[in-house]
Write an enzyme that holds these catalytic residues in place. Structure first.
Site, PDB file in Angstrom:
ATOM      1  CG  ASP A   1      68.877  44.133 -47.131  1.00 33.51           C
ATOM      2  OD1 ASP A   1      68.575  43.945 -45.942  1.00 33.51           O
ATOM      3  OD2 ASP A   1      68.588  43.346 -48.053  1.00 33.51           O
ATOM      4  CB  ALA A   2      72.611  41.257 -44.940  1.00 32.58           C
ATOM      5  CE1 TYR A   3      71.174  36.662 -43.859  1.00 29.22           C
ATOM      6  CE2 TYR A   3      70.215  38.447 -42.592  1.00 29.22           C
ATOM      7  CZ  TYR A   3      71.064  37.370 -42.677  1.00 29.22           C
ATOM      8  OH  TYR A   3      71.811  36.986 -41.584  1.00 29.22           O
TER       9      TYR A   3
ATOM     10  CB  SER B   1      71.534  43.129 -41.857  1.00 30.81           C
ATOM     11  OG  SER B   1      70.803  41.931 -41.906  1.00 30.81           O
ATOM     12  CG  ASN B   2      65.480  43.174 -40.409  1.00 27.77           C
ATOM     13  OD1 ASN B   2      65.486  44.253 -39.832  1.00 27.77           O
ATOM     14  ND2 ASN B   2      64.528  42.856 -41.290  1.00 27.77           N
TER      15      ASN B   2
ATOM     16  NE  ARG C   1      63.663  37.962 -47.717  1.00 21.70           N
ATOM     17  CZ  ARG C   1      64.492  38.685 -46.971  1.00 21.70           C
ATOM     18  NH1 ARG C   1      64.917  38.214 -45.801  1.00 21.70           N
ATOM     19  NH2 ARG C   1      64.912  39.868 -47.379  1.00 21.70           N
TER      20      ARG C   1
END
Length: 227
Positions: A15-17, A122-123, A46
């Site tokens: 995942d990125a964030y 990622s989203n 967030r």
């Protein structure tokens, strides 16, 4: 959850964030105008960002993550009554250059040396991810950067996790998926991936389908688990 190694892993997908990149770093760089309001803004921004992804997915009304992130920021700024000229644009631009967590470059290098394939799932929109990866200097350490835009729905829809299987050409059981978001970690596990939950934020276990194989406090522990 034990600390024994995960066998048969051929790819490490992140995942990125919140996992590779610190989403709080955008507001932290605006301390000059936000002062003590940094944490409140970061948390509300967030939370609303994630809520909007889930609600849009349920309604079948997809917009890319840049739009969702901006909508969430607008909500947070209005709710907290923060009116600073130029701040919105400044925060949005900073989201394209978020800081990578300190251990990330070394972890990715160790995984690559060990023969693991590495990827982001990622989203984030392709443009957002390209920018943040380049800013952090991680381009050469990733074999693929995968965005939900390819399937048109946000996590935790199974189509997102299937995207990694299809693009990397390995079965779900040969993928170690790393996320700091508990709901994401559990969903990837329910899908059939091996999962290392990077519990950076001291979350409690979810009451959801799936069960992460391992829990770590930072990604530093990952190479030993998949070696």
């Amino acid at each position: 959850m034990s600390n024994t190694s995960l066998t048969g892993v051929k790819a490490c997908v992140f995942d990125a964030y919140g996992t590779l990149f610190d989403f709080a770093s955008a507001a932290k760089r605006c301390r000059d105008v936000l002062g003590d309001g940094i944490d409140k803004l970061t948390a509300l921004w967030r939370d609303k960002q994630l809520q909007y992804t889930w609600l849009r997915a349920l309604q079948g009304r997809h917009l890319d993550f840049w739009q969702v992130t901006g909508d969430a920021l607008d909500f947070a700024l209005e709710t907290l009554a923060i009116e600073v000229p130029g701040l919105r644009d400044r925060l949005m631009n900073l989201y394209l250059t978020l800081d990578a967590f300190p251990e990330v470059p070394d972890v990715l290098e160790r995984l690559k040396r060990a023969g693991q394939r590495t990827a982001i799932l990622s989203n984030g929109s392709p443009e957002m991810l390209a920018a943040v990866v380049k800013a952090a200097g991680l381009d050469s350490l990733l074999d693929a950067v995968l965005s939900v835009e390819e399937v048109g729905v946000y996590k935790p829809h199974p189509k997102v996790y299937q995207l990694a299987v299809d693009r990397l050409g390995v079965p779900a059981t040969a993928i170690a998926y790393q996320s700091s978001n508990a709901w994401d970690a559990y969903a990837a596990s329910a899908f059939g991936m091996r999962v290392v939950w990077c519990n950076r934020y001291g979350q409690r276990p979810e009451r959801l389908p799936g069960s992460p194989d391992r829990m770590v406090k930072s990604l530093t522990e990952l190479p030993a688990l998949v070696g």
